[in-house]
Design an enzyme around this catalytic site. Structure first.
Site, PDB file in Angstrom:
ATOM      1  N   LYS A 160       0.790 -36.574  34.353  1.00 39.74           N
ATOM      2  CA  LYS A 160      -0.545 -37.140  34.588  1.00 39.74           C
ATOM      3  C   LYS A 160      -0.935 -36.493  36.129  1.00 39.74           C
ATOM      4  CE  LYS A 160       0.166 -41.579  33.795  1.00 39.74           C
ATOM      5  NZ  LYS A 160       1.414 -41.460  33.495  1.00 39.74           N
ATOM      6  N   ARG A 162      -4.224 -49.253  31.519  1.00 32.91           N
ATOM      7  CA  ARG A 162      -2.919 -49.377  31.008  1.00 32.91           C
ATOM      8  C   ARG A 162      -2.708 -50.764  30.367  1.00 32.91           C
ATOM      9  NH1 ARG A 162       0.117 -46.516  35.421  1.00 32.91           N
ATOM     10  NH2 ARG A 162       2.239 -46.288  35.085  1.00 32.91           N
ATOM     11  N   ARG A 198      12.327 -36.588  39.806  1.00 29.65           N
ATOM     12  CA  ARG A 198      11.460 -36.444  40.882  1.00 29.65           C
ATOM     13  C   ARG A 198      11.881 -37.775  42.000  1.00 29.65           C
ATOM     14  NH1 ARG A 198       5.742 -39.033  38.643  1.00 29.65           N
ATOM     15  NH2 ARG A 198       6.911 -41.279  39.018  1.00 29.65           N
ATOM     16  N   ARG A 224      10.313 -43.008  45.674  1.00 26.26           N
ATOM     17  CA  ARG A 224       9.949 -44.229  44.823  1.00 26.26           C
ATOM     18  C   ARG A 224      11.260 -44.877  44.378  1.00 26.26           C
ATOM     19  NH1 ARG A 224       4.893 -42.762  40.830  1.00 26.26           N
ATOM     20  NH2 ARG A 224       5.579 -44.714  39.845  1.00 26.26           N
ATOM     21  N   ARG A 278       9.733 -49.188  32.384  1.00 18.98           N
ATOM     22  CA  ARG A 278       8.639 -48.777  32.547  1.00 18.98           C
ATOM     23  C   ARG A 278       8.089 -47.965  31.206  1.00 18.98           C
ATOM     24  NH1 ARG A 278       9.211 -44.938  37.478  1.00 18.98           N
ATOM     25  NH2 ARG A 278       6.955 -44.433  37.114  1.00 18.98           N
TER      26      ARG A 278
HETATM   27  O1  C5P Z   1       0.883 -44.854  37.527  1.00 15.50           O
HETATM   28  P1  C5P Z   1       2.068 -44.818  38.132  1.00 15.50           P
HETATM   29  O2  C5P Z   1       3.210 -44.604  37.487  1.00 15.50           O
HETATM   30  O3  C5P Z   1       2.304 -44.207  39.633  1.00 15.50           O
HETATM   31  O4  C5P Z   1       2.226 -46.303  38.647  1.00 15.50           O
HETATM   32  C1  C5P Z   1       3.355 -46.978  39.303  1.00 15.50           C
HETATM   33  C2  C5P Z   1       3.609 -48.289  39.080  1.00 15.50           C
HETATM   34  O5  C5P Z   1       2.075 -49.170  39.659  1.00 15.50           O
HETATM   35  C3  C5P Z   1       3.589 -48.712  37.583  1.00 15.50           C
HETATM   36  O6  C5P Z   1       4.846 -48.612  37.149  1.00 15.50           O
HETATM   37  C4  C5P Z   1       3.207 -50.384  37.776  1.00 15.50           C
HETATM   38  O7  C5P Z   1       4.226 -51.030  38.198  1.00 15.50           O
HETATM   39  C5  C5P Z   1       1.992 -50.242  38.598  1.00 15.50           C
HETATM   40  N1  C5P Z   1       0.749 -49.951  37.650  1.00 15.50           N
HETATM   41  C6  C5P Z   1      -0.082 -51.035  37.220  1.00 15.50           C
HETATM   42  N2  C5P Z   1      -1.306 -51.057  36.655  1.00 15.50           N
HETATM   43  C7  C5P Z   1      -1.817 -49.786  36.588  1.00 15.50           C
HETATM   44  C8  C5P Z   1      -1.173 -48.723  37.276  1.00 15.50           C
HETATM   45  C9  C5P Z   1       0.064 -48.862  38.074  1.00 15.50           C
HETATM   46  O8  C5P Z   1       0.656 -52.108  37.278  1.00 15.50           O
HETATM   47  N3  C5P Z   1      -2.830 -49.558  36.033  1.00 15.50           N
HETATM   48 MG    MG Z   2       1.234 -40.723  38.524  1.00 16.72          MG
END
Ligand code: C5P
Ligand code: MG
Length: 192
Positions: free
Chosen positions: A14, A89, A128, A134, A146
């Site tokens: 993404k 999400r 990554r 991270r 996740r």
């Molecule tokens: O989108 P990304 O993978 O970078 O998000 C990292 C973390 O941020 C997710 O695993 C989650 O813990 C948190 N997150 C969330 N709700 C969202 C976006 C991200 O809780 N809408």
């Molecule tokens: Mg991302």
């Protein structure tokens, strides 16, 4: 106004694709994950709150995430459109986003889902994790959590937009350029 949701499991590409899409379509990229990491990096109250969830691979509570997203959208009233990356999400987040867009006299144009098999996701995220800094990318059990959270809490968002005839799957394996082209074809069909 084109407002896109770039959707898909963690590691589906993404962020990579959003960066290319904003260049081509001049939209504003909003990554809620990046916003959380910025807040955590600055050790703000919001960052402190989000951290405990993110480090376990859990979702931050909806009201926190929705409030942060709303602030970001409202801070950019002149944007030609948005690419939402990593948001919504959950179903409540999707409902809040639709409401926010309606308040602006706008709407979500489409949700494009990057479809990638689980084992490829784990492989990509571990790779990554070698450079992303991270914590949630370095531990395989957190990565798998996740992916499970995506399946149970996030995947229903696809159905929510499919019921509105706005959801599309895009094959997410191949080169970055190939996947970009697949996405552009869908987006160009929207504006045609
Ligand atoms: O989108 P990304 O993978 O970078 O998000 C990292 C973390 O941020 C997710 O695993 C989650 O813990 C948190 N997150 C969330 N709700 C969202 C976006 C991200 O809780 N809408
Ligand atoms: Mg991302």
């Amino acid at each position: 106004m084109i407002n896109l949701i770039l959707f898909g499991p963690p590691g589906s590409g993404k962020g990579t694709q959003a960066a290319k899409l904003v260049e081509k379509y001049h939209l504003l990229h909003i990554s809620t994950g990046d916003l959380f990491r910025y807040e955590m990096g600055n050790d703000t109250p919001l960052g402190k709150k989000a951290k405990s969830y993110i480090e376990k691979g859990e979702l931050v509570p909806d009201e926190v995430t929705v409030g942060m997203l709303r602030n970001k959208v409202e801070a950019n009233p002149d944007a030609a459109g948005f690419i939402f990356d990593g948001f919504p999400r959950t179903i409540p987040q999707a409902e809040a986003l639709d409401e926010l867009m309606a308040e602006k006299g706008s709407r979500i144009s489409a949700l494009l889902m990057l479809d990638v098999p689980d084992e490829e996701l784990v492989k990509r995220l571990l790779e990554r994790g070698k450079t992303s800094g991270r914590k949630d990318d370095t531990d395989e059990s957190i990565i798998r959590n996740r992916i499970e959270v995506y399946k149970s809490e996030t995947a229903p968002v696809f159905d929510y937009y499919q019921a509105k005839d706005k959801a599309e799957k895009v094959y997410g394996l191949g080169s970055i350029e190939e996947i970009f082209e697949r996405l552009c074809n869908r987006i160009d069909a929207l504006v045609a």
